[in-house]
Design a protein around this motif. Structure first.
Motif: not given
Ligand code: GLN
Length: 380
Positions: A94-97, A120-123, A161-164
């Protein structure tokens, strides 16, 4: 609360976990294991504390952890990275993001997400003043809408931004999808942020890192963490791997967000990442058994179950039970059935798109999963 956070409520994970506690429900909502991480990693943390590794760590990570991360990345993706210049240790992914977004995105930059997206991405994009665009991954296979994506990318697009493997759907981005996205990034000079925290929970396909697609390393930030792989979600050890010019930006943000990450846990994280391959095989075998229990149970209980290739989540459709939306369904499930799950509508810019869906996790011991399944089979 500041305007940039006005639209965000208490996170859905916290809301559902609190409700689960209140009603004594079995919590298959928030994704945290109800079993402990491995002894050898806990032992390494205790040793580090006793050895006096208790003051501020080097800002971008203790050297042995940076090296262990680089070694692991080489094994997993085939890419050789410089642990000193291209690896940054953060307090959880989350902090890396946050460091990536705040360190590399300017107010007004457009960033493209795939919905459903992790909250957390959008926030965090909102904190950075970014314009968020989202393309929807649709059931049953949650494939990337390639033509829509192509039409969405413009000269205003700064990053995708992707998540896989993908939370909450369990989808894994295919090589074809990654290559299509990569071509768009290269043609339009777009950055790529890749959250890969579930990479070791890839069941039906091999995990592919976007950074390993030719020409992508130089424009990609790869993010990962210890939490899921080692069942230590409370340790909050994460990292970002990126070429030096991107690392510079995200390290600047990291310096002023947290400065450094917990020192003794970093020493233990280095020990964890050097686990033999058998650790990862066992993890997958254990989770495979858990997944089978939940999958069969959800089908038997009457849900429409969508295929999940990776992560420890399964997405289902609750419409056979006749509720108006996911929130209403999940509240009923907690109160009357005694099982908590996550209503995913908050993971869309338009909540309507997620209203038929519910996410369950199987990161619980087998008895807990069986008990939850039993409740759903008898009470739903
Ligand atoms: N990543 C976890 C999940 O998706 C939740 C973490 C959190 O509570 N913020 O369930």
């Amino acid at each position: 609360v500041a305007k940039r956070l006005e639209k965000f409520k208490t996170t859905i994970f916290t809301q559902m976990s609190m409700l689960a506690i209140k009603h004594g429900a079995i919590n298959l909502g928030q994704g945290f294991p109800n079993f402990d991480g491995p002894d050898f990693v806990k032992e390494a943390a205790i040793q580090a504390i006793n050895a006096g590794k208790n003051q501020y760590a080097r800002g971008f990570g203790v050297p042995e952890l940076n090296s262990a991360i680089a070694e692991r990345f080489l094994k997993d993706s085939g890419l050789q990275v410089d642990p000193e210049k291209e690896v940054t240790v953060t307090s959880g992914c989350t902090e890396a993001i946050a460091a990536t977004i705040l360190g590399l995105i300017n107010p007004g930059d457009e960033v493209i997400l795939f919905a459903p997206f992790y909250d957390s991405y959008e926030a965090t994009l909102s904190m950075a003043g970014a314009n968020v665009k989202a393309l929807t991954l649709r059931a049953p296979d949650f494939a990337v809408p390639l033509e829509e994506l192509k039409a969405a990318v413009s000269k205003n697009t700064k990053a995708i931004m992707i998540n896989t493997p993908h939370n909450p759907t369990g989808k894994m981005f295919t090589r074809e999808e990654l290559e299509f996205i990569a071509t768009l990034c290269k043609d339009n000079d777009v950055l790529l942020f890749s959250d890969e925290v579930y990479d070791k929970l890839a069941f039906e396909a091999d995990h592919i890192s976007m950074a390993s697609i030719p020409g992508m390393y130089e424009r990609t930030v790869t993010m990962n963490s210890l939490g899921k792989t080692f069942s230590l979600t409370g340790w909050k050890i994460g990292w970002a791997i990126a070429p030096p010019h991107l690392t510079w930006g995200l390290r600047q943000a990291h310096s002023f967000l947290t400065f450094a990450t917990c020192t003794p846990m970093q020493a233990a994280a280095a020990a964890a990442l050097r686990a033999p391959d058998s650790y990862y095989e066992e993890l997958k075998r254990d989770y495979g058994a858990k997944k089978a229990i939940l999958l069969e149970g959800l089908k038997a209980a009457g849900f429409i179950v969508y295929p999940s290739s990776g992560t420890y989540f399964i997405m289902v459709d609750h419409t056979p039970f006749g509720f108006h939306n996911d929130i209403e369904f999940c509240e009923y499930l907690i109160r009357e059935v005694g099982v908590a799950a996550i209503p995913p509508s908050v993971f869309y810019l338009n909540p309507e798109e997620g209203k038929n869906l519910v996410r369950f996790t199987f990161c619980k011991d087998e008895d807990t999963l069986r008990a939850a399944v039993e409740r759903m089979k008898t009470k739903l």
